[in-house]
Design an enzyme around this catalytic site. Structure first.
Site, PDB file in Angstrom:
ATOM      1  N   LYS A  70       0.829  -1.129  -0.098  1.00  0.00           N
ATOM      2  CA  LYS A  70       0.019  -0.121  -0.097  1.00  0.00           C
ATOM      3  C   LYS A  70       0.810   1.324   0.001  1.00  0.00           C
ATOM      4  O   LYS A  70       0.557   2.263  -0.802  1.00  0.00           O
ATOM      5  CB  LYS A  70      -0.703  -0.128   1.227  1.00  0.00           C
ATOM      6  CG  LYS A  70      -1.687   1.114   1.518  1.00  0.00           C
ATOM      7  CD  LYS A  70      -2.234   1.195   2.928  1.00  0.00           C
ATOM      8  CE  LYS A  70      -1.376   1.419   3.833  1.00  0.00           C
ATOM      9  NZ  LYS A  70      -1.557   1.649   5.225  1.00  0.00           N
ATOM     10  N   THR A  71       1.694   1.251   0.853  1.00  0.00           N
ATOM     11  CA  THR A  71       2.416   2.586   0.832  1.00  0.00           C
ATOM     12  C   THR A  71       3.235   2.678  -0.356  1.00  0.00           C
ATOM     13  O   THR A  71       3.755   3.849  -0.585  1.00  0.00           O
ATOM     14  CB  THR A  71       3.431   2.584   2.283  1.00  0.00           C
ATOM     15  OG1 THR A  71       2.772   2.121   3.425  1.00  0.00           O
ATOM     16  CG2 THR A  71       4.155   3.959   2.477  1.00  0.00           C
ATOM     17  N   ASP A 259      -4.258   8.171   2.809  1.00  0.00           N
ATOM     18  CA  ASP A 259      -3.886   6.840   3.288  1.00  0.00           C
ATOM     19  C   ASP A 259      -4.950   6.436   4.484  1.00  0.00           C
ATOM     20  O   ASP A 259      -5.730   7.230   5.001  1.00  0.00           O
ATOM     21  CB  ASP A 259      -2.404   6.952   4.025  1.00  0.00           C
ATOM     22  CG  ASP A 259      -1.862   5.638   4.244  1.00  0.00           C
ATOM     23  OD1 ASP A 259      -2.449   4.879   3.804  1.00  0.00           O
ATOM     24  OD2 ASP A 259      -1.167   5.709   4.949  1.00  0.00           O
ATOM     25  N   GLU A 260      -5.308   5.107   4.551  1.00  0.00           N
ATOM     26  CA  GLU A 260      -6.079   4.239   5.390  1.00  0.00           C
ATOM     27  C   GLU A 260      -7.478   4.945   5.581  1.00  0.00           C
ATOM     28  O   GLU A 260      -7.941   5.464   6.719  1.00  0.00           O
ATOM     29  CB  GLU A 260      -5.277   4.781   7.067  1.00  0.00           C
ATOM     30  CG  GLU A 260      -4.100   4.303   7.134  1.00  0.00           C
ATOM     31  CD  GLU A 260      -3.970   2.593   7.499  1.00  0.00           C
ATOM     32  OE1 GLU A 260      -4.886   2.018   7.271  1.00  0.00           O
ATOM     33  OE2 GLU A 260      -2.844   2.277   8.036  1.00  0.00           O
ATOM     34  N   GLN A 333      -9.617  -3.948   7.920  1.00  0.00           N
ATOM     35  CA  GLN A 333      -8.740  -3.309   8.822  1.00  0.00           C
ATOM     36  C   GLN A 333      -9.345  -2.101   9.610  1.00  0.00           C
ATOM     37  O   GLN A 333      -8.511  -1.400  10.133  1.00  0.00           O
ATOM     38  CB  GLN A 333      -7.230  -3.134   8.551  1.00  0.00           C
ATOM     39  CG  GLN A 333      -6.599  -4.197   7.726  1.00  0.00           C
ATOM     40  CD  GLN A 333      -4.997  -4.166   7.414  1.00  0.00           C
ATOM     41  OE1 GLN A 333      -4.172  -3.774   8.311  1.00  0.00           O
ATOM     42  NE2 GLN A 333      -4.654  -4.175   6.263  1.00  0.00           N
ATOM     43  N   ARG A 681      -0.375  -9.683  10.915  1.00  0.00           N
ATOM     44  CA  ARG A 681       0.897  -8.964  11.064  1.00  0.00           C
ATOM     45  C   ARG A 681       2.045  -9.985  11.052  1.00  0.00           C
ATOM     46  O   ARG A 681       3.325  -9.777  10.851  1.00  0.00           O
ATOM     47  CB  ARG A 681       0.890  -8.613  12.532  1.00  0.00           C
ATOM     48  CG  ARG A 681       0.050  -7.491  12.770  1.00  0.00           C
ATOM     49  CD  ARG A 681      -0.018  -6.280  12.067  1.00  0.00           C
ATOM     50  NE  ARG A 681      -1.000  -6.403  10.927  1.00  0.00           N
ATOM     51  CZ  ARG A 681      -0.873  -5.681   9.852  1.00  0.00           C
ATOM     52  NH1 ARG A 681      -0.107  -4.753   9.601  1.00  0.00           N
ATOM     53  NH2 ARG A 681      -1.966  -5.858   8.987  1.00  0.00           N
TER      54      ARG A 681
END
Length: 882
Positions: A70-71, A259-260, A333, A681
């Site tokens: 994503k980043t 983002d997010e 998430q 994770r």
DNA sequence: GTTGGCTACATTTTT
DNA sequence: TGTAGCCAAC
């Protein structure tokens, strides 16, 4: 009016695309056109990622599953926009939620485009930091001066408390903290005092909610301060009230990236939409490739702003068109619903931004197929999601399945996790690659205790932060008054620090004078010191305080701020105060003060520094130490570890009872997403634990395995700790036993869990850990190790990232036991009032502690002297007569 | 101004 | 059970 300043050169820019930037960007373009091959920065992207990067025009939603890069997509997209000359850096707005994410993006973009090569950077930061930037420019439109300061939550609560008292309300009955929370919630929804629902307004302070909110806002204004909520709320109001200001920003920002996105709350959403939606036909949409116009559906188009008070878009009747907005997020998430995040924002994206392109990133680069399989299967139990299926090409038969382990109680759990960690360590795994992710922070204690006895390095992440420490707050209060003499809250905090004999009475007098004359307290203090309204002692003290601040404020113009800061702490007697303090913490506090001064060097002015502190509350920490990380699932979002331990998968704890009680089905789904976050994770090894007994509020409670365990697919899971009947895998993921209705009254409607019998094997082994030397040593060590932020004991190191001296409570767990089933019995009744059937002195048996005699009875709570385990308090339901 | 005793409360937390 | 926050008493 618009108040743009010099660093916004784009107003002179031609309407057309800017000329290509120099440096790498230019080279990239050249490379592209001549060789017809992708520029370097696009290499290595998979097709979906590449699509997400190259679809620059129109609204785009990138659904990026965990570990799908994503980043990378976000940063490459920015690089791409710059490299292809679509925009100048200053025409890009990139918003994140955390400072950490912002920092990371800045770094990566720097790497991609070469820091020196582009004039300026995009507007990249958290919603709040960008909010401050906006607000400083237009402060006057919110009734503030541009040098306003930002209050922290502590100040806010104190301020509200004053207001509550001023209204002659009982501040016990109406806790300031609660009201602060309410205000925050309102602001998160973009609601001003006149817009809050009547019910809300009435529910607090004998119906004075609205009045208090108003008074609070007025007070902030006179103090020339903002709270966190204001950093979003004021810009929204300014944009709505001053269309020309908004228009300037429409012209400015050609590309917006978020983002997010799944974590946005209503206010953030409004803020984004105001910036992203512009009147049709406006030149701002000139660069659009018309996708946004074509695909527009009528439904939302005429409803520019959702929300209770989403007034009309400033442009009036014109149909809004959205800019090139790209939101990246993962609905699976979304774990911050409880603090106002609206998953709905992401689920509704294509309606809000008609014609949106939706791109899914499902190729996972992080985890093994087993881990992904487990996570996907679990999250599939949620309704109301976009639906993504993570996959990986990775197919290594060596990969371990997800391990599920049972333990008798939290101590055994900690012990077993400790052993597992040591085993990995023997296989040359770094402790830094391992993490324990807990649902609630009280769970951390058992691990800390255990690791201290083992001498295993660990690191606790989360909790109160650097800036929240007493001495840091005090120091900052001095600085704040120097920087903004109207900051009464800071003034009040330190007038009498160090002790100068200025008691409540004097402070009240200053307060009253200030109110009466409508001047800041500092000024009022100065005047009082010159009058004869005070007794000689406080008068002299005040005179000194006033003289000090006057001197420091003057020095502000001439002295470098770090030097001044040191002077302030010296001259005020603050450093001396700690030097003379004999308590154990004093040296640490002095050290922290030094650290504070040191960190100021990076900022160009005192003001810039204060702003940084207000917005960035985390202490940056080196990770030189090899240590296991212990943190909550929430703070683990965005991180990854080779090996992950997930303890405490029991009903009531995870999913948390309160989430179930208060959130119903959506509460459960959020818990499930949290579980999903936890699972994803892990890169290689994943261990889940549950216990059969947990100490909650000082009482031993029997627990049942989390329903989430039953939602893990058999094929990817390996139930460790054999030797017992798990009842086969009958009814593995109990086909929606809980899939309907909200939890139902009973807690274990899916009785035939395959985990029900695990752990039972331990019955009869009354491991009396409390009496062991190890336990006692752990107890003794614990205090010592946790008293300091950095405890070093015989080579064993403990690191507390972000933890201050206030070791914020371990005690936690479940509030109510109502309706909770324990060993097949509803306990609620007995908890309430049923007297115990036992008598003092009765001989009883307890599964964990063995035999003992009843020493005291308090309702259904028994105090028992166990033969081996010593004195314990247990519920009567857990013992039987012998 | 500090200290001890009492009461209430006990999920997650960024900015 | 642990603790933080508050008030009363020294």
């Amino acid at each position: 009016m618009s108040g743009f300043s010099e660093d916004m050169p784009f107003f002179d820019e031609p309407n057309a695309r800017p000329a290509a930037p120099s440096g790498i960007a230019a080279r990239a373009m050249a490379a592209r056109s001549t060789q017809n091959s992708a520029p370097d920065y696009l290499k290595g992207l998979n097709p979906e990622q590449r699509l997400a990067v190259e679809t620059t025009e129109g609204p785009v939603l990138v659904l990026a599953g965990a570990g799908t890069g994503k980043t990378r997509v976000l940063t490459t997209r920015i690089a791409h926009i710059l490299a292809t000359g679509r925009a100048f850096p200053s025409q890009i707005l990139a918003v994140t939620f955390t400072n950490k994410a912002a920092r990371e993006m800045k770094q990566r973009i720097g790497l991609l485009i070469g820091e020196g090569n582009v004039e300026g950077m995009p507007w990249l930061g958290t919603f709040h930091s960008i909010g401050v930037k906006l607000l400083r420019r237009h402060a006057e439109l919110a009734g503030l001066k541009s040098d306003f300061t930002i209050l922290d939550t502590d100040d806010v609560v104190r301020l509200i408390k004053q207001l509550i008292q001023a209204e002659n309300l009982d501040d016990k009955r109406w806790p300031a903290k609660q009201f602060a929370q309410m205000i925050d919630n309102w602001k998160n929804k973009g609601l001003g005092p006149d817009e809050i629902p009547e019910g809300d307004a009435r529910s607090f302070g004998n119906g004075k909610g609205r009045q208090l909110y108003k008074a609070y806002q007025e007070r902030l204004q006179t103090l020339n301060t903002c709270d966190f909520g204001d950093l979003l709320y004021h810009p929204i109001r300014i944009f709505r009230a001053y269309p020309d200001v908004l228009k300037d920003y429409h012209r400015k920002f050609k590309y917006i990236l978020v983002d997010e996105y799944q974590d946005t709350n209503t206010a953030q959403y409004m803020w984004l939409r105001l910036l992203a939606q512009r009147p049709n036909g406006g030149r701002a949409s000139a660069s659009a490739d018309s996708r946004s116009a074509e695909g527009r559906k009528p439904d939302r188009a005429s409803e520019p702003l959702r929300g209770p008070h989403g007034g009309p878009a400033p442009a009036g009747a014109e149909q809004p068109v959205s800019v090139n907005i790209c939101c990246v997020g993962d609905d699976d998430q979304s774990i911050y619903g409880w603090r106002g995040a609206e998953v709905d924002n992401i689920l509704r994206f294509d309606k809000d931004f008609p014609g949106a392109t939706i791109i899914r990133l499902e190729r996972n680069y992080r985890s093994t197929a087993h881990i992904l399989g487990a996570a996907s299967h679990l999250i599939a139990h949620n309704e109301g999601r976009f639906g993504k299926t993570l996959f990986t090409d990775r197919d290594d038969p060596e990969d371990d399945k997800v391990h599920v382990h049972a333990a008798w109680d939290s101590e055994e759990e900690a012990r077993a996790v400790g052993e597992a960690i040591e085993a990995y360590q023997r296989q040359k795994h770094n402790l830094n690659d391992m993490a324990i992710l807990v649902r609630a922070s009280f769970q951390m204690r058992a691990f800390e205790d255990r690791f201290i006895t083992l001498g295993l390095n660990y690191r606790v992440i989360g909790g109160p932060r650097f800036y929240e420490r007493l001495e840091i707050r005090d120091a900052l209060a001095f600085f704040r008054v120097v920087s903004n003499s109207g900051d009464d809250l800071a003034f009040e905090r330190i007038v009498n620090v160090p002790k100068r004999g200025l008691g409540e009475a004097t402070i009240r007098q200053i307060h009253d004078t200030a109110r009466a004359m409508q001047i800041p307290m500092l000024e009022a203090a100065a005047r009082l010191a010159e009058s004869d309204e005070l007794k000689p002692k406080p008068r002299a003290a005040l005179r000194e305080v006033a003289a000090n601040f006057e001197r420091w404020q003057k020095a502000l113009e001439t002295t470098p701020h770090t030097e001044l800061a040191e002077t302030i702490l010296e001259e005020s007697g603050y450093t001396d105060m700690w030097k003379n303090d004999r308590s154990a913490e004093a040296p640490g506090r002095l050290e922290n003060l030094k650290e504070l001064i040191r960190s100021m060097e990076e900022y160009e002015s005192l003001r810039a520094f204060l702003e940084h502190v207000a917005l960035v509350m985390e202490a940056e920490q080196g990770e030189s130490l090899d240590a296991v990380s212990i943190m909550t699932l929430h703070s683990a979002k965005g991180l990854e570890f080779e090996t992950v331990f997930l303890p405490g998968w029991e009903e009531g704890l995870f999913p948390h009872q309160r989430a179930l009680d208060e959130g119903g089905r959506s509460g459960l789904e959020e818990e499930r997403r949290l579980a999903y976050v936890g699972l994803t994770r892990a890169k290689k090894n994943l261990h889940i634990w549950f216990v059969s007994n947990r100490l909650i509020h000082g009482l031993w409670q029997s627990t049942i395995p989390s329903r989430f365990l039953d939602e893990l697919p058999e094929t990817h899971v390996d139930v460790a700790d054999g030797g017992n009947s798990y009842g086969g895998y009958g009814n593995p993921y109990g086909g929606g036993a809980f899939a309907s209705g909200r939890g139902g009254g009973r807690q274990n409607p899916y009785g035939a869990s395959r985990f029900d019998n695990i752990g039972a094997k331990d019955q009869g082994s009354f491991s009396n850990t409390y009496a062991t030397p190890g336990w006692q040593r752990a107890q003794a060590n614990r205090t010592e190790a946790t008293d300091r932020n950095w405890g070093t004991r015989s080579g064993h190191q403990v690191e507390r990232i972000g933890y201050g001296e206030t070791d914020s409570g371990y005690g936690a767990g479940r509030t109510s036991v109502k309706g909770r089933t324990i060993e097949g019995e509803l306990v609620a009744k007995s908890v309430a009032d049923t007297p115990s059937a036992f008598k003092l002195g009765d001989r009883v048996f307890h599964q964990k502690f063995g035999n003992g005699n009843i020493a005291a009875i308090d309702g259904n709570k028994l105090t028992i002297d166990f033969d081996k385990a010593g004195q314990k308090r247990v519920l009567d339901g857990f013992v039987t007569s012998v």
